[in-house]
Design an enzyme around this catalytic site. Structure first.
Site, PDB file in Angstrom:
ATOM      1  N   CYS A  36       0.816  -1.221   0.000  1.00  0.00           N
ATOM      2  CA  CYS A  36       0.000   0.000   0.000  1.00  0.00           C
ATOM      3  C   CYS A  36       0.847   1.267   0.000  1.00  0.00           C
ATOM      4  O   CYS A  36       2.003   1.257   0.376  1.00  0.00           O
ATOM      5  CB  CYS A  36      -0.870   0.001   1.241  1.00  0.00           C
ATOM      6  SG  CYS A  36      -1.792  -1.510   1.460  1.00  0.00           S
TER       7      CYS A  36
ATOM      8  N   ARG B 137       2.260   0.826  -5.948  1.00  0.00           N
ATOM      9  CA  ARG B 137       2.366  -0.004  -4.746  1.00  0.00           C
ATOM     10  C   ARG B 137       1.102  -0.809  -4.466  1.00  0.00           C
ATOM     11  O   ARG B 137       1.091  -1.731  -3.650  1.00  0.00           O
ATOM     12  CB  ARG B 137       2.658   0.879  -3.535  1.00  0.00           C
ATOM     13  CG  ARG B 137       3.926   1.673  -3.673  1.00  0.00           C
ATOM     14  CD  ARG B 137       4.072   2.612  -2.516  1.00  0.00           C
ATOM     15  NE  ARG B 137       4.229   1.895  -1.273  1.00  0.00           N
ATOM     16  CZ  ARG B 137       5.384   1.520  -0.749  1.00  0.00           C
ATOM     17  NH1 ARG B 137       6.501   1.812  -1.375  1.00  0.00           N
ATOM     18  NH2 ARG B 137       5.445   0.871   0.382  1.00  0.00           N
TER      19      ARG B 137
ATOM     20  N   TRP C 230      -3.370  -2.312  -1.424  1.00  0.00           N
ATOM     21  CA  TRP C 230      -3.220  -3.645  -2.000  1.00  0.00           C
ATOM     22  C   TRP C 230      -3.709  -4.591  -0.903  1.00  0.00           C
ATOM     23  O   TRP C 230      -3.074  -4.736   0.140  1.00  0.00           O
ATOM     24  CB  TRP C 230      -1.757  -3.916  -2.340  1.00  0.00           C
ATOM     25  CG  TRP C 230      -1.554  -5.199  -3.085  1.00  0.00           C
ATOM     26  CD1 TRP C 230      -1.685  -5.401  -4.423  1.00  0.00           C
ATOM     27  CD2 TRP C 230      -1.167  -6.463  -2.526  1.00  0.00           C
ATOM     28  NE1 TRP C 230      -1.420  -6.715  -4.731  1.00  0.00           N
ATOM     29  CE2 TRP C 230      -1.098  -7.390  -3.599  1.00  0.00           C
ATOM     30  CE3 TRP C 230      -0.891  -6.916  -1.244  1.00  0.00           C
ATOM     31  CZ2 TRP C 230      -0.751  -8.723  -3.416  1.00  0.00           C
ATOM     32  CZ3 TRP C 230      -0.544  -8.250  -1.058  1.00  0.00           C
ATOM     33  CH2 TRP C 230      -0.478  -9.143  -2.135  1.00  0.00           C
TER      34      TRP C 230
ATOM     35  N   ASN D 135       0.235   0.219   6.091  1.00  0.00           N
ATOM     36  CA  ASN D 135       0.884  -0.602   5.068  1.00  0.00           C
ATOM     37  C   ASN D 135       1.591  -1.743   5.784  1.00  0.00           C
ATOM     38  O   ASN D 135       2.525  -1.494   6.538  1.00  0.00           O
ATOM     39  CB  ASN D 135       1.891   0.275   4.296  1.00  0.00           C
ATOM     40  CG  ASN D 135       2.803  -0.541   3.421  1.00  0.00           C
ATOM     41  OD1 ASN D 135       2.444  -1.631   2.976  1.00  0.00           O
ATOM     42  ND2 ASN D 135       3.989  -0.038   3.161  1.00  0.00           N
ATOM     43  N   GLY D 136       1.138  -2.968   5.575  1.00  0.00           N
ATOM     44  CA  GLY D 136       1.739  -4.121   6.248  1.00  0.00           C
ATOM     45  C   GLY D 136       0.648  -4.999   6.846  1.00  0.00           C
ATOM     46  O   GLY D 136      -0.512  -4.917   6.441  1.00  0.00           O
TER      47      GLY D 136
ATOM     48  N   GLU E  82      11.194 -16.287 -17.086  1.00  0.00           N
ATOM     49  CA  GLU E  82      10.944 -14.848 -17.028  1.00  0.00           C
ATOM     50  C   GLU E  82       9.969 -14.424 -18.142  1.00  0.00           C
ATOM     51  O   GLU E  82       9.068 -13.609 -17.922  1.00  0.00           O
ATOM     52  CB  GLU E  82      12.278 -14.090 -17.130  1.00  0.00           C
ATOM     53  CG  GLU E  82      12.188 -12.583 -17.163  1.00  0.00           C
ATOM     54  CD  GLU E  82      11.535 -11.952 -15.934  1.00  0.00           C
ATOM     55  OE1 GLU E  82      11.268 -12.650 -14.951  1.00  0.00           O
ATOM     56  OE2 GLU E  82      11.259 -10.741 -15.994  1.00  0.00           O
TER      57      GLU E  82
ATOM     58  N   LYS F 188       6.381 -12.685 -17.431  1.00  0.00           N
ATOM     59  CA  LYS F 188       5.956 -11.396 -18.004  1.00  0.00           C
ATOM     60  C   LYS F 188       4.606 -11.556 -18.690  1.00  0.00           C
ATOM     61  O   LYS F 188       3.709 -10.736 -18.520  1.00  0.00           O
ATOM     62  CB  LYS F 188       6.969 -10.875 -19.046  1.00  0.00           C
ATOM     63  CG  LYS F 188       8.284 -10.384 -18.539  1.00  0.00           C
ATOM     64  CD  LYS F 188       8.227  -9.062 -17.803  1.00  0.00           C
ATOM     65  CE  LYS F 188       7.989  -9.236 -16.340  1.00  0.00           C
ATOM     66  NZ  LYS F 188       9.118  -9.365 -15.459  1.00  0.00           N
TER      67      LYS F 188
ATOM     68  N   GLU G  93       1.731 -12.154 -16.105  1.00  0.00           N
ATOM     69  CA  GLU G  93       1.456 -10.975 -15.264  1.00  0.00           C
ATOM     70  C   GLU G  93       0.632  -9.927 -15.988  1.00  0.00           C
ATOM     71  O   GLU G  93      -0.290  -9.365 -15.419  1.00  0.00           O
ATOM     72  CB  GLU G  93       2.761 -10.239 -14.938  1.00  0.00           C
ATOM     73  CG  GLU G  93       3.621 -10.814 -13.927  1.00  0.00           C
ATOM     74  CD  GLU G  93       4.789  -9.887 -13.648  1.00  0.00           C
ATOM     75  OE1 GLU G  93       4.775  -9.244 -12.618  1.00  0.00           O
ATOM     76  OE2 GLU G  93       5.718  -9.817 -14.473  1.00  0.00           O
TER      77      GLU G  93
ATOM     78  N   HIS H 294       9.648 -35.314 -20.286  1.00  0.00           N
ATOM     79  CA  HIS H 294       9.287 -36.035 -19.062  1.00  0.00           C
ATOM     80  C   HIS H 294       7.888 -35.678 -18.567  1.00  0.00           C
ATOM     81  O   HIS H 294       7.576 -35.904 -17.399  1.00  0.00           O
ATOM     82  CB  HIS H 294      10.332 -35.763 -17.973  1.00  0.00           C
ATOM     83  CG  HIS H 294      11.707 -36.180 -18.364  1.00  0.00           C
ATOM     84  ND1 HIS H 294      12.068 -37.496 -18.525  1.00  0.00           N
ATOM     85  CD2 HIS H 294      12.802 -35.448 -18.698  1.00  0.00           C
ATOM     86  CE1 HIS H 294      13.325 -37.572 -18.914  1.00  0.00           C
ATOM     87  NE2 HIS H 294      13.797 -36.337 -19.026  1.00  0.00           N
TER      88      HIS H 294
ATOM     89  N   LYS I  55       3.869  -3.439  -6.868  1.00  0.00           N
ATOM     90  CA  LYS I  55       5.279  -3.343  -7.258  1.00  0.00           C
ATOM     91  C   LYS I  55       6.224  -3.908  -6.206  1.00  0.00           C
ATOM     92  O   LYS I  55       7.143  -4.635  -6.530  1.00  0.00           O
ATOM     93  CB  LYS I  55       5.618  -1.871  -7.531  1.00  0.00           C
ATOM     94  CG  LYS I  55       7.022  -1.646  -8.057  1.00  0.00           C
ATOM     95  CD  LYS I  55       7.171  -2.173  -9.462  1.00  0.00           C
ATOM     96  CE  LYS I  55       8.591  -2.079  -9.957  1.00  0.00           C
ATOM     97  NZ  LYS I  55       8.822  -2.987 -11.091  1.00  0.00           N
TER      98      LYS I  55
HETATM   99  C1  F6R Z   1       7.619  -9.482 -11.885  1.00  0.00           C
HETATM  100  C2  F6R Z   1       7.917  -8.753 -10.692  1.00  0.00           C
HETATM  101  C3  F6R Z   1       7.883  -9.460  -9.387  1.00  0.00           C
HETATM  102  C4  F6R Z   1       9.091  -9.029  -8.539  1.00  0.00           C
HETATM  103  C5  F6R Z   1       9.029  -9.659  -7.153  1.00  0.00           C
HETATM  104  C6  F6R Z   1      10.255  -9.308  -6.329  1.00  0.00           C
HETATM  105  O1  F6R Z   1       7.673  -8.667 -13.005  1.00  0.00           O
HETATM  106  O2  F6R Z   1       8.203  -7.591 -10.751  1.00  0.00           O
HETATM  107  O3  F6R Z   1       7.889 -10.839  -9.568  1.00  0.00           O
HETATM  108  O4  F6R Z   1      10.254  -9.405  -9.202  1.00  0.00           O
HETATM  109  O5  F6R Z   1       7.873  -9.232  -6.497  1.00  0.00           O
HETATM  110  O6  F6R Z   1      10.414  -7.940  -6.184  1.00  0.00           O
HETATM  111  P1  F6R Z   1      11.818  -7.303  -5.855  1.00  0.00           P
HETATM  112  O7  F6R Z   1      12.696  -7.512  -7.024  1.00  0.00           O
HETATM  113  O8  F6R Z   1      11.529  -5.858  -5.589  1.00  0.00           O
HETATM  114  O9  F6R Z   1      12.347  -8.010  -4.637  1.00  0.00           O
END
Ligand code: F6R
Length: 620
Positions: A2, A27, A75, A101-102, A493, A497, A500, A516, A615
């Protein structure tokens, strides 16, 4: 998670808080709210479900007027996104508004106790107990500040909390507990802003340079903001002298720079991101990696017996690539693991274990907790992160900043390639220091890295190929991304992407594992994205691709320019330029990012703020 913004000053607080919340929306963005102390000293709350912009509608008859207020973009953790669950939360007598936040880990116990004491709850959140705890303290005769402080002493968990009190001489208190939530504070010209992150402070930073002095709350610290100024205290109420830190424009500015989305802008910034990550870390005269800030002496590096790389999500994928690089160039055994698993399995960490944590934010709860565990067990700890002053950088013995500038798109892009660049530097540096890399070899590796900005620039020069490929594949509902060696985590990755930002089911899989099990999934409805650049495992992947083609799978291959032979066997091709093996994973990443971006556009998704995500994940 948040975002919190608070304002105390002489101006109309609503637009300052509203704009701050919009800048913190990365956030979390499932609901939002603002509480303003109006001219009569009463608290007026407006809330919306969904994004911050919904507050415009909540204020159609004009926003509440007042020069003190507190806002929040959420969030959800406890309680679904709804009007009642949106913050700020107010007490029974509407005297106090709280944002948070938390996670309050003992909220059930506290709620039971407060309910017994006559408090009536209207939401499903853990946050609401905080409001009632402050109210209860004031009912027991404590001042607002003391009641807020006492509430801080009763809650368990890692969090940032802020509250505003009604009245003409209104004040805002904020505190930080544990590692989950940061609070930053700026003051200038008789006004102050508090926020979860620097972009909220923009109105109080110098107009020409967007720089300014900012106070960062440490865990166990509290700040009281009134019209008379800002006072930092510990949780016993003792004043603290805080040294503000000068923040730069780069850390604060949030601007799409003419691009449709932050994500696209950030993909386009990748040539600079890799260049910044290498800046002053390579001596191009001696063609050596030079890390003067490396926290271990050459003797300590020689004694290392193991390297462990940890991270979450995209950063975990970077860690998996890093494992290959470290093992290959330093001769040390290396493992990679998600921080969320690592922290709960009591791993062996000795004095000669080097743990490398990777994280864009440096605030991911699982990563920070895993780092703390390493520290407690006496391991050596370094972090690769983008946010200066983050938890990760404070816990680690040494920090290697990505220097990518702020990343706003929820899906990480430029910080991923910056991580891979620094992992290359780290692996080469360990190899140089331990003598496992001959000068001719590390010079060749350094020369390869030097080509990165140019080669990445070539990959993003023309978007039309990616747009065309997105047209071909946007209607598929299932994707399998395949790769081997260092390109196996890149396949993961690419899948991450895509899922997400487009909400399409996608899996990343080591190509050699396909036979397998996953091979059973392959038919004409399954899209396969296969990474087959010219590296040591090329022939192996080429065979795996042919196995897919024999079963009617549709294959989009990422190949090295000039590879016409394999191109003839697949349905579509995206090319990367010819490059040395250690930088290939950075190059194969780019077409996958672009493909995900353009498919998400065609599916009309919210690219920068995909559903359910945030984020920085500062809760477990
Ligand atoms: C994917 C993404 C998330 C972050 C993950 C860790 O695009 O951004 O999977 O990689 O939440 O976040 P950080 O790197 O800030 O520890």
């Amino acid at each position: 998670m948040c975002g919190i913004v608070g304002y105390v000053g002489k101006q109309d607080a609503w637009p300052i808080i509203y704009e701050g919340l919009k800048r913190l929306e990365y956030r979390g963005y499932d609901s939002a709210g603002i509480a303003i102390v109006d001219a009569q000293g009463d608290i007026q709350v407006r809330k919306t479900v969904g994004k911050v912009s919904g507050l415009d509608e909540a204020a159609t008859t004009g926003h509440p007027q007042g020069s003190v207020g507190l806002g929040h973009t959420r969030w959800a953790t406890h309680g679904r996104p709804s009007h009642d669950n949106a913050h700020p939360h107010i007490d029974c007598q509407q005297r106090i508004a709280v944002v948070h936040n938390g996670i309050v880990e003992n909220y059930l116990e506290l709620k039971q106790w407060l309910t017994g004491a006559g408090h009536v709850f209207y939401s499903e959140t853990d946050t609401e107990v905080l409001t009632h705890l402050v109210e209860e303290g004031m009912e027991q005769g404590l001042s607002f500040q003391d009641a807020f402080r006492s509430m801080g002493g009763m809650v368990k968990g890692s969090q940032a909390i802020s509250a505003v009190l009604q009245g003409e001489d209104s004040e805002i208190c904020a505190l930080r507990l544990g590692h989950a939530g940061g609070i930053v504070v700026a003051q200038a010209d008789g006004q102050a802003i508090i926020g979860s992150d620097l972009p909220a402070l923009l109105p109080l930073l110098q107009a020409e340079s967007n720089t300014g002095q900012v106070g960062f709350l440490e865990t166990g610290e509290m700040v009281v903001v009134t019209l008379d100024g800002v006072e930092y205290q510990d949780l016993d109420g003792n004043p603290i002298v805080k040294q503000p830190r000068l923040v730069t424009q780069e850390e604060v500015l949030v601007d799409k720079g003419g691009y449709q989305h932050f994500m696209l802008k950030e993909i386009m910034e990748q040539p600079q991101a890799v260049a910044s990550a290498m800046r002053e870390r390579i001596n191009f005269d001696t063609r050596r990696v030079d890390l003067p800030d490396f926290p271990l002496s050459t003797e300590e590096i020689a004694k290392l017996d193991r390297v462990m790389l940890i991270g979450c999500g995209t950063s975990l994928n970077a860690a998996q690539v890093g494992r290959h690089l470290v093992e290959r160039y330093s001769g040390l055994p290396a493992e990679a693991e998600s921080a969320s698993e690592f922290r709960y399995r009591d791993p062996f960490i000795g004095p000669n274990t080097l743990v490398v944590s990777i994280g864009q934010s440096g605030e991911t709860a699982d990563t920070v907790a895993a780092m703390q565990m390493v520290k407690d067990k006496g391991g050596k700890l370094i972090t690769i992160c983008n946010s200066e002053g983050s938890q990760a950088s404070r816990i680690a013995d040494g920090s290697f900043y990505m220097r990518s500038g702020i990343e706003i798109g929820v899906a990480s892009t430029k910080t991923f390639v910056a991580s891979l660049t620094i992992l290359n530097l780290l692996a080469i540096y360990l190899g140089q220091s331990r003598g496992t890399l001959e000068p001719a070899k590390f010079q060749e590796l350094v020369d390869g890295l030097a080509q990165l900005p140019r080669l990445m620039g070539e990959l993003i020069a023309d978007s039309s190929v990616y747009q065309q490929m997105a047209q071909e594949y946007a209607t598929f509902d299932n994707f399998l991304f395949l790769g081997r060696g260092m390109n196996s985590p890149i396949a993961s990755e690419g899948a991450l992407k895509l899922k997400e930002i487009s909400y399409i089911h996608a899996e990343g899989y080591p190509a050699g594992e396909m036979k397998h099990g996953p091979i059973a999934l392959i038919d004409s409805a399954m899209a396969i994205v296969a990474l087959a650049p010219k590296d040591t495992l090329y022939d192996k992947v080429a065979n795996n691709i042919r196995e897919v083609k024999a079963r009617d799978g549709r294959v989009l291959a990422v190949l090295t320019e000039g590879d016409t032979q394999l191109a003839a066997d697949v349905d579509h091709v995206l090319y990367i330029p010819e490059a040395p093996e250690h930088i290939i994973p950075l190059l194969t990443t780019v077409p996958l990012q672009m493909l995900a971006y353009h498919i998400a556009l065609l599916r009309d998704r919210d690219v920068d703020q995909p559903r359910n995500l945030a984020k920085s994940v500062t809760v477990e």
